[in-house]
Design a protein around this motif. Structure first.
Motif, PDB file in Angstrom:
ATOM      1  N   GLU A  65       1.082 -17.414  35.370  1.00  0.00           N
ATOM      2  CA  GLU A  65       2.307 -17.626  36.137  1.00  0.00           C
ATOM      3  C   GLU A  65       3.488 -16.839  35.575  1.00  0.00           C
ATOM      4  OE1 GLU A  65       0.291 -20.096  34.992  1.00  0.00           O
ATOM      5  OE2 GLU A  65      -0.702 -20.359  36.927  1.00  0.00           O
ATOM      6  N   GLY A 102      -0.316 -21.068  44.414  1.00  0.00           N
ATOM      7  CA  GLY A 102       0.340 -20.025  43.635  1.00  0.00           C
ATOM      8  C   GLY A 102       0.038 -18.660  44.205  1.00  0.00           C
ATOM      9  N   HIS A 111      -3.043 -13.468  41.952  1.00  0.00           N
ATOM     10  CA  HIS A 111      -2.713 -12.610  40.821  1.00  0.00           C
ATOM     11  C   HIS A 111      -3.367 -11.237  40.904  1.00  0.00           C
ATOM     12  CE1 HIS A 111      -0.643 -15.945  38.992  1.00  0.00           C
ATOM     13  NE2 HIS A 111      -1.692 -16.696  39.274  1.00  0.00           N
TER      14      HIS A 111
END
Length: 137
Positions: free
Chosen positions: A6, A36, A39
């Protein structure tokens, strides 16, 4: 305390402010997983951005940018270290190839640990080493 997933984009945005607009555009387009960011999607977008900077000779942000990549390899938790290699370095190699640029264009900017992983990715894709990707001296 280790760097966690994060934290990665924040560190990269601080080091490479020119990535802010492309990253924000991607946030709206790509969505998120598990509440989230994706990534590896961020890593691919960042790699394309860095390849474009290299192609344009816009290198002012590169020392700080590659210092963050080195920190991810050295200070990251297990997930971040893997993301640094398989996300950021591997995607940068591919972005450079797609742009018609030599992959070694980025090597001079890499820190010592990142260079070892960069070579490991190259050895893996060339077939010189079996999975998983390992650092190469």
């Amino acid at each position: 305390m280790a760097i966690e997933r994060e934290q990665v984009v924040g560190l990269l945005l601080e080091a490479c402010p020119s990535f802010e607009d492309p990253w924000r555009d991607g946030v709206e387009e790509e969505g998120a997983d598990e509440g989230g960011r994706l990534h590896y999607v961020d890593a691919a977008a960042f790699a394309r951005h860095v390849a474009a900077l290299l192609a344009a000779g816009r290198t002012a942000e590169l020392p700080a940018t590659f210092a963050v990549i080195e920190r991810l390899h050295v200070e990251g938790d297990d997930h971040v270290r893997e993301l640094a290699t398989i996300g950021y370095l591997e995607d940068l190699q591919n972005a450079l190839l797609r742009a018609g640029l030599p992959t070694d264009l980025a090597v001079g900017w890499l820190g010592p640990v990142s260079v070892r992983w960069w070579r490991g990715v190259q050895d893996f894709w060339s077939g010189r080493t079996p999975p998983p990707v390992r650092p190469v001296d």
